[in-house]
Design an enzyme around this catalytic site. Structure first.
Site, PDB file in Angstrom:
ATOM      1  N   GLU A 159      -7.377  -0.853  10.786  1.00  0.00           N
ATOM      2  CA  GLU A 159      -6.422  -0.019  11.543  1.00  0.00           C
ATOM      3  C   GLU A 159      -6.965   1.320  12.045  1.00  0.00           C
ATOM      4  O   GLU A 159      -6.535   1.813  13.101  1.00  0.00           O
ATOM      5  CB  GLU A 159      -5.174   0.289  10.678  1.00  0.00           C
ATOM      6  CG  GLU A 159      -4.220  -0.872  10.487  1.00  0.00           C
ATOM      7  CD  GLU A 159      -4.572  -1.739   9.289  1.00  0.00           C
ATOM      8  OE1 GLU A 159      -5.322  -1.257   8.398  1.00  0.00           O
ATOM      9  OE2 GLU A 159      -4.133  -2.901   9.245  1.00  0.00           O
TER      10      GLU A 159
ATOM     11  N   ASP B  87     -12.510  -3.725  -2.154  1.00  0.00           N
ATOM     12  CA  ASP B  87     -13.516  -4.792  -2.206  1.00  0.00           C
ATOM     13  C   ASP B  87     -14.862  -4.306  -1.701  1.00  0.00           C
ATOM     14  O   ASP B  87     -14.930  -3.432  -0.838  1.00  0.00           O
ATOM     15  CB  ASP B  87     -13.072  -5.997  -1.374  1.00  0.00           C
ATOM     16  CG  ASP B  87     -12.703  -5.587   0.043  1.00  0.00           C
ATOM     17  OD1 ASP B  87     -11.529  -5.237   0.262  1.00  0.00           O
ATOM     18  OD2 ASP B  87     -13.594  -5.578   0.904  1.00  0.00           O
TER      19      ASP B  87
ATOM     20  N   GLU C 162       0.841  -1.213   0.000  1.00  0.00           N
ATOM     21  CA  GLU C 162       0.000   0.000   0.000  1.00  0.00           C
ATOM     22  C   GLU C 162       0.872   1.257   0.000  1.00  0.00           C
ATOM     23  O   GLU C 162       0.529   2.275  -0.596  1.00  0.00           O
ATOM     24  CB  GLU C 162      -0.888   0.041   1.257  1.00  0.00           C
ATOM     25  CG  GLU C 162      -1.999  -0.984   1.314  1.00  0.00           C
ATOM     26  CD  GLU C 162      -2.671  -1.009   2.686  1.00  0.00           C
ATOM     27  OE1 GLU C 162      -3.896  -1.192   2.738  1.00  0.00           O
ATOM     28  OE2 GLU C 162      -1.985  -0.853   3.714  1.00  0.00           O
TER      29      GLU C 162
ATOM     30  N   LYS D 217     -14.725   0.040   5.792  1.00  0.00           N
ATOM     31  CA  LYS D 217     -14.347  -1.008   6.753  1.00  0.00           C
ATOM     32  C   LYS D 217     -12.862  -1.330   6.595  1.00  0.00           C
ATOM     33  O   LYS D 217     -12.429  -1.740   5.521  1.00  0.00           O
ATOM     34  CB  LYS D 217     -15.197  -2.253   6.468  1.00  0.00           C
ATOM     35  CG  LYS D 217     -14.844  -3.480   7.274  1.00  0.00           C
ATOM     36  CD  LYS D 217     -15.784  -4.633   6.907  1.00  0.00           C
ATOM     37  CE  LYS D 217     -15.432  -5.900   7.655  1.00  0.00           C
ATOM     38  NZ  LYS D 217     -14.147  -6.460   7.245  1.00  0.00           N
ATOM     39  N   ASP D 218     -12.115  -1.138   7.680  1.00  0.00           N
ATOM     40  CA  ASP D 218     -10.685  -1.418   7.580  1.00  0.00           C
ATOM     41  C   ASP D 218     -10.197  -2.171   8.812  1.00  0.00           C
ATOM     42  O   ASP D 218     -11.003  -2.634   9.628  1.00  0.00           O
ATOM     43  CB  ASP D 218      -9.889  -0.116   7.343  1.00  0.00           C
ATOM     44  CG  ASP D 218      -9.550   0.593   8.645  1.00  0.00           C
ATOM     45  OD1 ASP D 218     -10.277   0.406   9.645  1.00  0.00           O
ATOM     46  OD2 ASP D 218      -8.547   1.324   8.670  1.00  0.00           O
TER      47      ASP D 218
ATOM     48  N   THR E 187      -5.907   0.758   2.259  1.00  0.00           N
ATOM     49  CA  THR E 187      -7.049   0.200   1.534  1.00  0.00           C
ATOM     50  C   THR E 187      -8.143  -0.197   2.522  1.00  0.00           C
ATOM     51  O   THR E 187      -7.900  -0.329   3.716  1.00  0.00           O
ATOM     52  CB  THR E 187      -6.614  -1.032   0.719  1.00  0.00           C
ATOM     53  OG1 THR E 187      -6.070  -2.007   1.616  1.00  0.00           O
ATOM     54  CG2 THR E 187      -5.576  -0.647  -0.314  1.00  0.00           C
TER      55      THR E 187
HETATM   56  N1  ADE Z   1      -8.903  -3.771   3.809  1.00  0.00           N
HETATM   57  C1  ADE Z   1      -9.275  -3.914   2.537  1.00  0.00           C
HETATM   58  N2  ADE Z   1     -10.495  -4.475   2.457  1.00  0.00           N
HETATM   59  C2  ADE Z   1     -10.904  -4.696   3.730  1.00  0.00           C
HETATM   60  C3  ADE Z   1     -12.062  -5.240   4.306  1.00  0.00           C
HETATM   61  N3  ADE Z   1     -13.074  -5.686   3.566  1.00  0.00           N
HETATM   62  N4  ADE Z   1     -12.137  -5.323   5.643  1.00  0.00           N
HETATM   63  C4  ADE Z   1     -11.124  -4.865   6.410  1.00  0.00           C
HETATM   64  N5  ADE Z   1     -10.008  -4.339   5.913  1.00  0.00           N
HETATM   65  C5  ADE Z   1      -9.894  -4.244   4.586  1.00  0.00           C
END
Ligand code: ADE
Length: 253
Positions: free
Chosen positions: A187, A210, A25, A184-185, A100
């Site tokens: 971190e 995604d 990234e 939604k990640d 991302t």
């Molecule tokens: N990073 C990239 N896509 C993600 C997802 N669906 N959930 C958590 N972190 C992500």
């Protein structure tokens, strides 16, 4: 600001720290900035890269490789440690949790969209059904106001929700429905937790790899779109830095 050593909402943004999890990234923005490695002074695997752009001091801090598992240290533990060490060492005026993320087609999101955080950062996997602890679990750490920044750069905005899982289960879904998060990640809320503790404003900049509600498995989408999203978040990071430089935090709001 408590001790007066960092920026207040009236002072300019001169020092920016970008906290990133995956080397892949971070690679495009490090290359574009011409950022150079800085020796680490801690036992953690964090990798620092410094540059000057638009008169701003920039540090890109990458979580680094887990010494035993041999993979990038994604997730909240590494993000908190990285953020703490980075703020303590570089005293940034603004921290950007960049990378991302997933999003939902039902919200109109598309692969490659780049989002700026709005309002607050929450967790969706910390369910603590004890008096007063439910809200602690969710967190709701403040996101620095950045709607003007987002509008100027044509970026979407939304609440960012964090967990330590790439997928979502039914319990996660219920919490996400309650928070109305749309990014939604793994971190951002951890970065914001430390930012709040250390009196340092935090925003997130996240490119979508995604769509969580798509029939294709999240991991498959993520792998297919990681390079594209990393390039896009890198491009937008440069634009964000250029916008922030010589402005006050109030100008971003
Ligand atoms: N990073 C990239 N896509 C993600 C997802 N669906 N959930 C958590 N972190 C992500």
């Amino acid at each position: 600001m408590g001790d007066g050593s960092r920026a207040t909402y009236d002072l300019g943004v001169n020092r920016i720290a970008v906290i990133m999890a995956l080397t892949a990234e971070a690679a495009p923005v490090i290359a574009e900035l011409g950022a150079t490695p800085v020796a680490s002074t801690s036992p953690l695997p964090i990798q620092f890269f410094e540059a000057t752009r638009s008169g701003c001091h920039i540090v890109v801090s990458v979580n680094g490789q887990h010494p035993r598992h041999g993979v990038c240290s994604i997730g909240t533990d590494a993000a908190s440690l990285n953020t703490y060490v980075t703020i303590d060492r570089f005293k940034p005026d603004l921290v950007i949790s960049a990378g991302t993320a997933g999003a939902w087609a039902r919200n109109g999101s598309q692969i490659g969209d780049v989002y700026v955080s709005d309002d607050r950062f929450v967790f969706h996997d910390r369910r603590i059904a004890l008096d007063s602890f439910s809200e602690y679990g969710v967190g709701s750490y403040p996101a620095a106001k950045a709607r003007r920044l987002a509008e100027a750069l044509g970026l979407k905005t939304g609440v960012v929700t964090t967990s330590n899982s790439l997928d979502e289960n039914d319990d996660d879904r219920a919490m996400i429905a309650r928070s109305h998060a749309c990014v939604k990640d793994m971190e951002a809320a951890a970065v914001a937790y430390v930012g709040e503790m250390m009196d340092t404003p935090v925003i997130a900049l996240k490119a979508i790899t995604d769509l969580v509600d798509h029939e294709t498995p999240t991991a498959e989408q993520f792998t297919a779109n990681l390079a594209l999203a990393s390039r896009l978040v890198g491009e937008k990071l440069l634009a964000v830095i250029d916008f922030c430089a010589a402005r006050s935090l109030a100008d971003l709001a």
